[in-house]
Each structure stands twice: as structure tokens, then as C-alpha cells.
Motif scaffolding. Structure first.
Motif, mmCIF file in Angstrom:
data_model
loop_
_atom_site.group_PDB
_atom_site.id
_atom_site.type_symbol
_atom_site.label_atom_id
_atom_site.label_comp_id
_atom_site.label_asym_id
_atom_site.label_seq_id
_atom_site.Cartn_x
_atom_site.Cartn_y
_atom_site.Cartn_z
ATOM 1 N N SER A 20 25.505 27.618 47.522
ATOM 2 C CA SER A 20 24.459 28.645 47.503
ATOM 3 C C SER A 20 24.532 29.642 46.359
ATOM 4 O O SER A 20 23.589 30.376 46.137
ATOM 5 N N ALA A 21 25.636 29.664 45.598
ATOM 6 C CA ALA A 21 25.793 30.759 44.645
ATOM 7 C C ALA A 21 25.465 30.382 43.207
ATOM 8 O O ALA A 21 25.749 29.269 42.768
ATOM 9 N N SER A 22 24.884 31.331 42.466
ATOM 10 C CA SER A 22 24.637 31.167 41.037
ATOM 11 C C SER A 22 25.942 31.369 40.274
ATOM 12 O O SER A 22 26.955 31.773 40.846
ATOM 13 N N ALA A 23 25.908 31.111 38.984
ATOM 14 C CA ALA A 23 27.106 31.229 38.139
ATOM 15 C C ALA A 23 27.776 32.597 38.286
ATOM 16 O O ALA A 23 28.980 32.681 38.504
ATOM 17 N N ILE A 24 27.002 33.649 38.203
ATOM 18 C CA ILE A 24 27.594 34.992 38.241
ATOM 19 C C ILE A 24 28.177 35.300 39.619
ATOM 20 O O ILE A 24 29.239 35.907 39.751
ATOM 21 N N GLU A 25 27.480 34.829 40.671
ATOM 22 C CA GLU A 25 27.991 35.032 42.021
ATOM 23 C C GLU A 25 29.304 34.276 42.222
ATOM 24 O O GLU A 25 30.223 34.768 42.877
ATOM 25 N N ARG A 26 29.383 33.097 41.640
ATOM 26 C CA ARG A 26 30.614 32.327 41.745
ATOM 27 C C ARG A 26 31.764 33.057 41.078
ATOM 28 O O ARG A 26 32.875 33.101 41.582
ATOM 29 N N TYR A 27 31.482 33.643 39.940
ATOM 30 C CA TYR A 27 32.522 34.385 39.226
ATOM 31 C C TYR A 27 33.015 35.559 40.061
ATOM 32 O O TYR A 27 34.217 35.781 40.190
ATOM 33 N N ASN A 28 32.109 36.285 40.642
ATOM 34 C CA ASN A 28 32.509 37.416 41.483
ATOM 35 C C ASN A 28 33.304 36.963 42.704
ATOM 36 O O ASN A 28 34.275 37.617 43.095
ATOM 37 N N HIS A 29 32.897 35.848 43.263
ATOM 38 C CA HIS A 29 33.631 35.260 44.378
ATOM 39 C C HIS A 29 35.059 34.930 43.955
ATOM 40 O O HIS A 29 36.025 35.196 44.684
ATOM 41 N N PHE A 30 35.193 34.365 42.775
ATOM 42 C CA PHE A 30 36.516 34.032 42.240
ATOM 43 C C PHE A 30 37.380 35.295 42.110
ATOM 44 O O PHE A 30 38.548 35.306 42.503
ATOM 45 N N LEU A 31 36.807 36.345 41.550
ATOM 46 C CA LEU A 31 37.548 37.598 41.381
ATOM 47 C C LEU A 31 38.074 38.101 42.719
ATOM 48 O O LEU A 31 39.176 38.639 42.806
ATOM 49 N N LYS A 32 37.287 37.882 43.773
ATOM 50 C CA LYS A 32 37.685 38.341 45.098
ATOM 51 C C LYS A 32 38.788 37.467 45.690
ATOM 52 O O LYS A 32 39.737 37.966 46.299
ATOM 53 N N THR A 33 38.664 36.160 45.494
ATOM 54 C CA THR A 33 39.662 35.240 46.051
ATOM 55 C C THR A 33 40.994 35.324 45.312
ATOM 56 O O THR A 33 42.058 35.223 45.900
ATOM 57 N N TYR A 34 40.945 35.525 44.012
ATOM 58 C CA TYR A 34 42.156 35.536 43.189
ATOM 59 C C TYR A 34 42.234 36.795 42.333
ATOM 60 O O TYR A 34 42.241 36.707 41.100
ATOM 61 N N PRO A 35 42.345 37.959 42.958
ATOM 62 C CA PRO A 35 42.277 39.202 42.176
ATOM 63 C C PRO A 35 43.331 39.304 41.068
ATOM 64 O O PRO A 35 43.094 39.952 40.059
ATOM 65 N N HIS A 36 44.468 38.636 41.238
ATOM 66 C CA HIS A 36 45.549 38.825 40.269
ATOM 67 C C HIS A 36 45.667 37.698 39.258
ATOM 68 O O HIS A 36 46.572 37.669 38.449
ATOM 69 N N ILE A 37 44.763 36.746 39.316
ATOM 70 C CA ILE A 37 44.900 35.563 38.471
ATOM 71 C C ILE A 37 44.069 35.650 37.200
ATOM 72 O O ILE A 37 44.378 35.016 36.196
ATOM 73 N N VAL A 38 43.034 36.466 37.229
ATOM 74 C CA VAL A 38 42.090 36.516 36.103
ATOM 75 C C VAL A 38 42.784 36.655 34.755
ATOM 76 O O VAL A 38 42.423 35.973 33.793
ATOM 77 N N GLN A 39 43.780 37.529 34.702
ATOM 78 C CA GLN A 39 44.449 37.771 33.421
ATOM 79 C C GLN A 39 45.353 36.616 33.015
ATOM 80 O O GLN A 39 45.703 36.475 31.853
ATOM 81 N N ARG A 40 45.736 35.810 33.983
ATOM 82 C CA ARG A 40 46.758 34.802 33.706
ATOM 83 C C ARG A 40 46.208 33.441 33.298
ATOM 84 O O ARG A 40 46.966 32.597 32.842
ATOM 85 N N VAL A 41 44.937 33.201 33.489
ATOM 86 C CA VAL A 41 44.378 31.898 33.120
ATOM 87 C C VAL A 41 43.225 32.042 32.131
ATOM 88 O O VAL A 41 42.599 33.101 32.042
ATOM 89 N N SER A 42 42.964 30.979 31.388
ATOM 90 C CA SER A 42 41.919 31.014 30.368
ATOM 91 C C SER A 42 40.528 30.965 31.003
ATOM 92 O O SER A 42 40.360 30.530 32.147
ATOM 93 N N GLN A 43 39.538 31.388 30.245
ATOM 94 C CA GLN A 43 38.139 31.298 30.679
ATOM 95 C C GLN A 43 37.782 29.864 31.031
ATOM 96 O O GLN A 43 37.049 29.595 31.972
ATOM 97 N N LYS A 44 38.322 28.963 30.226
ATOM 98 C CA LYS A 44 38.065 27.538 30.424
ATOM 99 C C LYS A 44 38.495 27.095 31.831
ATOM 100 O O LYS A 44 37.770 26.375 32.514
ATOM 101 N N MET A 45 39.678 27.557 32.234
ATOM 102 C CA MET A 45 40.194 27.212 33.567
ATOM 103 C C MET A 45 39.310 27.817 34.649
ATOM 104 O O MET A 45 38.989 27.165 35.645
ATOM 105 N N ILE A 46 38.938 29.057 34.460
ATOM 106 C CA ILE A 46 38.095 29.712 35.457
ATOM 107 C C ILE A 46 36.767 28.980 35.584
ATOM 108 O O ILE A 46 36.312 28.673 36.692
ATOM 109 N N ALA A 47 36.164 28.658 34.442
ATOM 110 C CA ALA A 47 34.898 27.927 34.457
ATOM 111 C C ALA A 47 35.049 26.612 35.219
ATOM 112 O O ALA A 47 34.211 26.259 36.042
ATOM 113 N N SER A 48 36.145 25.928 34.954
ATOM 114 C CA SER A 48 36.382 24.645 35.611
ATOM 115 C C SER A 48 36.501 24.818 37.128
ATOM 116 O O SER A 48 36.036 23.985 37.902
#
Lengths: 155, 155
Positions: free
Chosen positions: B107-135
DNA sequence: TTGAATTCTTAACCTAAATCAATATGCAAT
DNA sequence: ATTGCATATTGATTTAGGTTAAGAATTCAA
């Protein structure tokens, strides 16, 4: 662990409820689904005979899913902690189904999703509407109609 | 149940293997991912400290997922049947994460998915590349880059 | 059985994200 | 420091699927 009869269309469980149970279907057909902010339904799981259906939110968190009956159904309500010890292998199987679904949603086109559905639920196709199938696949009924037409020769 | 040290980049488990284990991460970062027919990688799960990661295919079926290390990692390998009895609550938690992921993907658009990710993994954003997050989100790195840019004001 | 209401199909048009391509930035290894 | 490589950003173009709308086919209730 008690027997329940549900008429077609009846809602067994609503989003937001806390006392969520696990249902084991003996006959008939249940489904679980969410409704997003725009009011759109997304079917999460079909549960025909012998399947188990439940909301999997943490126990102290309101459930995300509605569960209702697509056919008159006989099932059994089980407490979630009982379920855990009673049928651990079924639980692993449910995890496998979910994993495949995630992989499918991330990588498959509309037609591939449809074929995946046919494989996961070989006996359900005749029993549910195109609309329901589309909702399960995460596409619109229109897209499903198109995609089936286009693939007539190819399968 | 034995301790394992994995260097960044090392593969712990490959698609197609049968002897699949469950890994409990003590420190570092593991991920599981699939590779589709077109050779594209799709990250299924990140597992930082205290998470558990595994392929969930049925035990007699070859695993669908690769598991490797995104950082030097200390973890523990557990047999799948042991895991089932050892930490039943963690298992339920994993189901909850998966359920949210399916709903999100449907149900979620790209931006909603990103926000969902930030919520699920609050401490991981800095540790992985954009490429990994996109994947993980099921979108391309280009789409993620754009979507973040567009949403600068809005969050 | 008939009318009302869903569901299904088809078509025209629109949009979010993919693809392709070029440049820029950062990082690792010598 | 310098080379080489992966990553990130940005732009132009394409495409799969969404949206809207209208008619046909089914289902359902009275």
C-alpha cells in the motif's frame, strides 16, 4: 480452543482489537485484510480448509488486520500462546508463506504475481472474485483483467 | 549453538542450501537477500544487534535467501528447531515485522516506505548505503535519492 | 422474474517509478 | 597523492500499472 461458526460476510475480528486469536479453519474460507489511509482494502491472507489465520501484531499492540468470512465457515479459535506450543511446525510454514510473499511483492510483475498466487492457492481461484485476487496481489482489478488477457497464449 | 565471527562481506549462507541455521546477532550487522531471475538483489531483512535472522523456507526445501555480513559481526548459530522452543516470543516478533512489511509493500509509496524503514530501523540509517536501503524498500537508488530530495521541507 | 447492485472487461489517459546515461563524490589500496 | 571503483545525484525518456469512465455480464434480493 472453541468451535465457531461464521456466516459469509461476518467479521471475526477488527483492526484495533487487542484480544486477537488464532483461527484454524475446518471448512469454508476466511481472509485477513488491512484498510489503508485512503480507505483501500489489501488482502493479507486467504485461509481455506486446514490453514491458520491470525493477526501477528505484538500482543500488547492493537491488531492491524480485519478477519472475515468469504464463505460460511467452521473454525476453531485458539489463544496465541497456545498456538505457539500446539503447532510449531505450522507456524514455521506460515513464516515461509510470508517470506515468499515479501520476495514476490518486491520483485514480481503483475502477471508473475498472479502465477505465484495460482501456485500458492491452487484450489481457491474458482472460489473468490477477481477483485479479491487483485487485492491480494496488490494490483487493481483492471490491471489483473488486462494481464490475464495478454497472457492467454503464453501459458 | 555456537559462536561465529564473520568479516564484512563474508557470506554465511547461500540460496539453495539445506542446512539452514538461525543466527542471533550479538554485534555488527547481517542481512538476508534474494537474487531474482534478472540478477537483481532484494534485501529481505537487516539484522543489527539483538536481532535474529534466518531463511524461513520449509526445512526440506532449499533456502531462498543469502545471508551475509555488512559489518564485522559476532553472532551465534542456532538450529531451527531449537530456536523454536528457545525464544518463542522473538519468533512472534519476527512475524509481526514481516506482516508490517507485506502491508507496507502493498500500500505504500516510495516516500512512505522510506519513513516506514526509518521507524523499523532507527539506528541503521547511518550504517548502510542508500543502495542497500533502496533494495530493502523495493525501489531503485535513483528513486530513493529523488524522493528524499522532494520531501526535505515536508518532514 | 425483474430490477438493483456488484463485478468484470475494455478503452483513453495519467502518473510514479524504472531505465538509461552522464557527472560528481567519496573511499580503498597501493 | 593517485588511481581506480563503487556510490550518489541529476536529467531525459520510457513503461507498467493506476485512474476514470462506460458498457456488459453476473449475482442477489424482493
Amino acid at each position: 480452543m472453541k468451535k465457531i461458526s461464521v456466516k459469509k460476510g461476518e467479521i471475526l475480528q477488527r483492526k484495533g482489537e487487542l484480544n486477537s486469536k488464532v483461527y484454524k479453519v475446518h471448512s469454508g474460507l476466511l481472509r485477513s485484510y488491512s484498510i489503508d489511509e485512503q480507505g483501500k482494502e489489501h488482502i493479507f491472507l486467504f485461509a481455506p480448509e486446514d490453514w491458520i489465520i491470525a493477526d501477528n501484531s505484538a500482543k500488547d499492540v492493537p491488531s492491524e488486520l480485519y478477519i472475515d468470512a468469504l464463505e460460511d465457515t467452521e473454525c476453531e479459535a485458539i489463544n496465541r500462546d497456545e498456538d505457539l506450543v500446539l503447532e510449531p511446525l505450522k507456524l514455521l510454514k506460515r513464516m515461509a508463506v510470508l517470506q515468499n510473499r515479501v520476495i514476490m511483492l518486491m520483485s514480481a510483475s503483475a502477471i508473475e504475481r498472479y502465477n505465484h498466487f495460482l501456485k500458492t492457492y491452487p484450489h481457491i481461484v474458482q472460489r473468490v472474485s477477481q477483485k479479491m485476487i487483485a487485492s491480494y496481489l496488490g494490483i487493481t482489478p483492471e490491471a489483473l483483467s488486462r494481464v490475464k488477457k495478454e497472457s492467454h497464449g503464453k501459458r
